[in-house]
Write a protein that holds these residues in place. Sequence first.
Motif, PDB file in Angstrom:
ATOM      1  N   ASP A  37      33.943  41.756  46.345  1.00  0.00           N
ATOM      2  CA  ASP A  37      33.152  41.362  45.615  1.00  0.00           C
ATOM      3  C   ASP A  37      33.328  41.853  44.103  1.00  0.00           C
ATOM      4  N   GLY A  38      33.592  41.017  42.952  1.00  0.00           N
ATOM      5  CA  GLY A  38      33.776  41.392  41.726  1.00  0.00           C
ATOM      6  C   GLY A  38      35.338  41.518  41.484  1.00  0.00           C
ATOM      7  N   ARG A  39      35.625  41.955  40.344  1.00  0.00           N
ATOM      8  CA  ARG A  39      36.984  42.164  39.880  1.00  0.00           C
ATOM      9  C   ARG A  39      37.682  43.482  40.335  1.00  0.00           C
ATOM     10  N   GLN A  40      38.725  43.394  41.049  1.00  0.00           N
ATOM     11  CA  GLN A  40      39.564  44.500  41.244  1.00  0.00           C
ATOM     12  C   GLN A  40      40.738  44.750  40.480  1.00  0.00           C
ATOM     13  N   LEU A  41      40.950  46.110  39.980  1.00  0.00           N
ATOM     14  CA  LEU A  41      42.132  46.487  39.214  1.00  0.00           C
ATOM     15  C   LEU A  41      42.942  46.750  40.363  1.00  0.00           C
ATOM     16  N   ILE A  42      44.382  46.120  40.074  1.00  0.00           N
ATOM     17  CA  ILE A  42      45.397  46.579  41.066  1.00  0.00           C
ATOM     18  C   ILE A  42      46.631  46.936  40.222  1.00  0.00           C
ATOM     19  N   LEU A  43      47.049  48.322  40.627  1.00  0.00           N
ATOM     20  CA  LEU A  43      48.057  49.186  39.785  1.00  0.00           C
ATOM     21  C   LEU A  43      49.181  49.257  40.815  1.00  0.00           C
ATOM     22  N   THR A  44      50.298  49.127  40.257  1.00  0.00           N
ATOM     23  CA  THR A  44      51.742  49.486  40.925  1.00  0.00           C
ATOM     24  C   THR A  44      52.638  50.091  39.870  1.00  0.00           C
ATOM     25  N   HIS A  45      53.860  49.987  40.368  1.00  0.00           N
ATOM     26  CA  HIS A  45      54.876  50.751  39.411  1.00  0.00           C
ATOM     27  C   HIS A  45      55.973  49.934  38.719  1.00  0.00           C
ATOM     28  N   THR A  46      56.634  48.897  39.289  1.00  0.00           N
ATOM     29  CA  THR A  46      57.571  47.891  38.916  1.00  0.00           C
ATOM     30  C   THR A  46      56.901  46.477  38.768  1.00  0.00           C
ATOM     31  N   TYR A  47      57.593  45.861  37.736  1.00  0.00           N
ATOM     32  CA  TYR A  47      57.246  44.824  37.429  1.00  0.00           C
ATOM     33  C   TYR A  47      57.590  43.629  38.631  1.00  0.00           C
ATOM     34  N   ALA A  48      58.716  44.042  39.278  1.00  0.00           N
ATOM     35  CA  ALA A  48      58.893  43.112  40.566  1.00  0.00           C
ATOM     36  C   ALA A  48      57.724  43.364  41.672  1.00  0.00           C
ATOM     37  N   THR A  59      49.104  32.904  46.921  1.00  0.00           N
ATOM     38  CA  THR A  59      49.283  32.188  47.954  1.00  0.00           C
ATOM     39  C   THR A  59      47.916  32.037  49.046  1.00  0.00           C
ATOM     40  N   LEU A  60      47.027  33.098  48.784  1.00  0.00           N
ATOM     41  CA  LEU A  60      45.984  33.165  49.763  1.00  0.00           C
ATOM     42  C   LEU A  60      44.443  32.602  48.901  1.00  0.00           C
ATOM     43  N   GLY A  61      44.973  32.233  47.789  1.00  0.00           N
ATOM     44  CA  GLY A  61      44.025  31.480  46.893  1.00  0.00           C
ATOM     45  C   GLY A  61      42.884  32.164  46.448  1.00  0.00           C
ATOM     46  N   VAL A  62      43.394  33.385  46.083  1.00  0.00           N
ATOM     47  CA  VAL A  62      42.482  34.423  45.214  1.00  0.00           C
ATOM     48  C   VAL A  62      42.177  33.926  43.960  1.00  0.00           C
ATOM     49  N   LYS A  63      40.800  33.877  43.415  1.00  0.00           N
ATOM     50  CA  LYS A  63      40.980  33.243  41.767  1.00  0.00           C
ATOM     51  C   LYS A  63      41.352  34.646  40.988  1.00  0.00           C
ATOM     52  N   GLU A  64      41.808  33.973  39.822  1.00  0.00           N
ATOM     53  CA  GLU A  64      42.277  35.005  38.878  1.00  0.00           C
ATOM     54  C   GLU A  64      41.128  35.915  38.516  1.00  0.00           C
ATOM     55  N   GLN A  65      39.798  35.433  38.375  1.00  0.00           N
ATOM     56  CA  GLN A  65      38.820  36.217  38.136  1.00  0.00           C
ATOM     57  C   GLN A  65      38.667  37.634  38.976  1.00  0.00           C
ATOM     58  N   GLN A  66      39.064  37.556  40.073  1.00  0.00           N
ATOM     59  CA  GLN A  66      38.940  38.563  40.971  1.00  0.00           C
ATOM     60  C   GLN A  66      39.677  39.806  40.932  1.00  0.00           C
ATOM     61  N   PHE A  67      40.613  39.614  40.228  1.00  0.00           N
ATOM     62  CA  PHE A  67      41.682  40.835  39.889  1.00  0.00           C
ATOM     63  C   PHE A  67      42.475  40.808  38.690  1.00  0.00           C
ATOM     64  N   HIS A  68      43.140  42.157  38.322  1.00  0.00           N
ATOM     65  CA  HIS A  68      44.012  42.236  37.199  1.00  0.00           C
ATOM     66  C   HIS A  68      45.076  43.065  37.643  1.00  0.00           C
ATOM     67  N   VAL A  69      46.336  42.451  37.555  1.00  0.00           N
ATOM     68  CA  VAL A  69      47.466  43.350  38.372  1.00  0.00           C
ATOM     69  C   VAL A  69      48.363  43.901  37.233  1.00  0.00           C
ATOM     70  N   ASP A  70      48.753  45.041  37.290  1.00  0.00           N
ATOM     71  CA  ASP A  70      49.507  45.625  36.140  1.00  0.00           C
ATOM     72  C   ASP A  70      50.472  46.934  36.733  1.00  0.00           C
ATOM     73  N   THR A  71      51.366  47.317  35.965  1.00  0.00           N
ATOM     74  CA  THR A  71      51.933  48.509  36.253  1.00  0.00           C
ATOM     75  C   THR A  71      51.106  49.610  35.643  1.00  0.00           C
ATOM     76  N   ILE A  72      50.989  50.998  36.269  1.00  0.00           N
ATOM     77  CA  ILE A  72      50.319  52.129  35.717  1.00  0.00           C
ATOM     78  C   ILE A  72      50.794  52.199  34.328  1.00  0.00           C
ATOM     79  N   ALA A  73      51.857  52.270  34.114  1.00  0.00           N
ATOM     80  CA  ALA A  73      52.417  52.486  32.826  1.00  0.00           C
ATOM     81  C   ALA A  73      51.959  51.561  31.839  1.00  0.00           C
ATOM     82  N   SER A  74      52.047  50.065  32.029  1.00  0.00           N
ATOM     83  CA  SER A  74      51.591  49.030  30.885  1.00  0.00           C
ATOM     84  C   SER A  74      50.101  49.300  30.918  1.00  0.00           C
ATOM     85  N   TRP A  75      49.247  49.446  32.040  1.00  0.00           N
ATOM     86  CA  TRP A  75      47.806  49.482  31.990  1.00  0.00           C
ATOM     87  C   TRP A  75      47.630  50.710  31.074  1.00  0.00           C
TER      88      TRP A  75
END
Length: 481
Positions: A37-48, A59-75
């Motif tokens: 429920d709600g928006r998740q912050l998802i962090l990783t290390h590479t842009y790949a 692919t799983l149909g997750v709405k854009e409002q449910q997440f923000h994906v970024d690298t730790i460095a960029s965030w």
Amino acid sequence: MCDLARALAEHRGPGYVVAPAGFGKTHLIAEATALSDGRQLILTHTYAGVNAIRRKLRTLGVKEQQFHVDTIASWALHLCLSYRHTSGWAIERPADNEQWNALYAAVGDFLDHEFVRRIIRSSYVGLYVDEYQDCSVSQHAIVMKISRDLPCRVLGDPLQGIFDFGGQQPVDWARDIEGVFAQVGQLDVPHRWAQAGAGQLGEWLRNVRTNLENGTEIDLRRRLPEGVRYVGARNVPQDLLRTQVNTCRYFNCGPKHTVIAIHKGSQDFKARCHRLSQNLSGRYSSIEEVEGRDMFAFFRRMTAADSNSRRLQEAIAFAGKCMTHVNANLPAGTIRGEAVTIRAATRSPEVAKIANEYLSSPNSAGLAELLKAIKGLAQTNVTRADLLNRVLGVLQKHTMHPELSCDEAVEQYQREFRFKGRPVGHLRQIGTTLLVKGLEYDHAIVLDATTLSRKELYVALTRGARTLTIVSTNPVLNPPA
């Protein structure tokens, strides 16, 4: 996997999942995000990695409002730059490890402000961190501060911790993860290979992982499963190179299949990737570093050029870095940065004409037209498409936004590139373990396997979903830790 995804989504404290390569980690993150429920912050290390997670979420149909994906460095960089006065940070593109370390220290202090903690709580309801084994201690400290306000779930694999932090201390899995987080679960099915119809390869890699964890050698002379091939080479530089070139050149697969040839991750081997691509006449494209060092270096040289002639020379030299047979197919005068008279015998007259126009009135649109014209020659083959496309992207941005200086256009393009992530645009590529980590291809060719460390070898072996080819000067692999 749904039960583990639900357990991960509902976990409220700091928790971790052990996720071997190809066992469905990206799918697990996406599925858990869909169940949250709600928006998740998802962090990783590479842009790949950013790109892969976004694709899976779509692919799983997750709405854009449910997440923000970024690298730790960029965030971290974006957060500090958004509040420059309070964070005390104003450097838009940290240039080295010292500056990145300083940024992480600034973020750590900034996250202690109550108003920042309120922003975090109001922006997200949870945090997922992918590839946690690749965190530095300073990045781990940032995650721990965020975990005061958000449920923090991390996923990773200690056997894939290959990043060179250049003076930064890497996270210690036993101390920093197992000693602090609760284990939510472990992935144990090699989904990547099962889904590709290469179940035997997946099971072989599962056994290889056990060998690597235990320090047991891998004997390639024993009966290998379907989909695994060993190619022996003499431990002589020229013979090894010839074997690598021939293995790549004559590799057969489906017309739409992707192939990755993988070298060790050091700087010397990055240069070898570019040379191998040249030797293969562009059949394989060499992957560039995300930081875009060669792109920035090219534009610095163009800015520093003291004449139009010098600018044309730099443009031709850059084309030669990205393509084969450039100088052999241009007039000598063009290569020298001179205007040439177009005659019947002039080599590549259309390109020479565009070069003359650029020489008389150099601008970004003209430079892009020149590079594209050279690329379009029947005799040239692009070997560094990644680098060429980025430079063309900067030139397009500068042409569309003349109010920007060229330096500003480069910086803006790089920021957008970091945000969007790097798509895999060429079916056959060459890269180092550091650049292909987190990526999936149909087929993998491991180059000079004896040069790889235990963790690098595991990363390289697990990139191909359908087949694996191992080029080695020794049939028995016993890599150092």
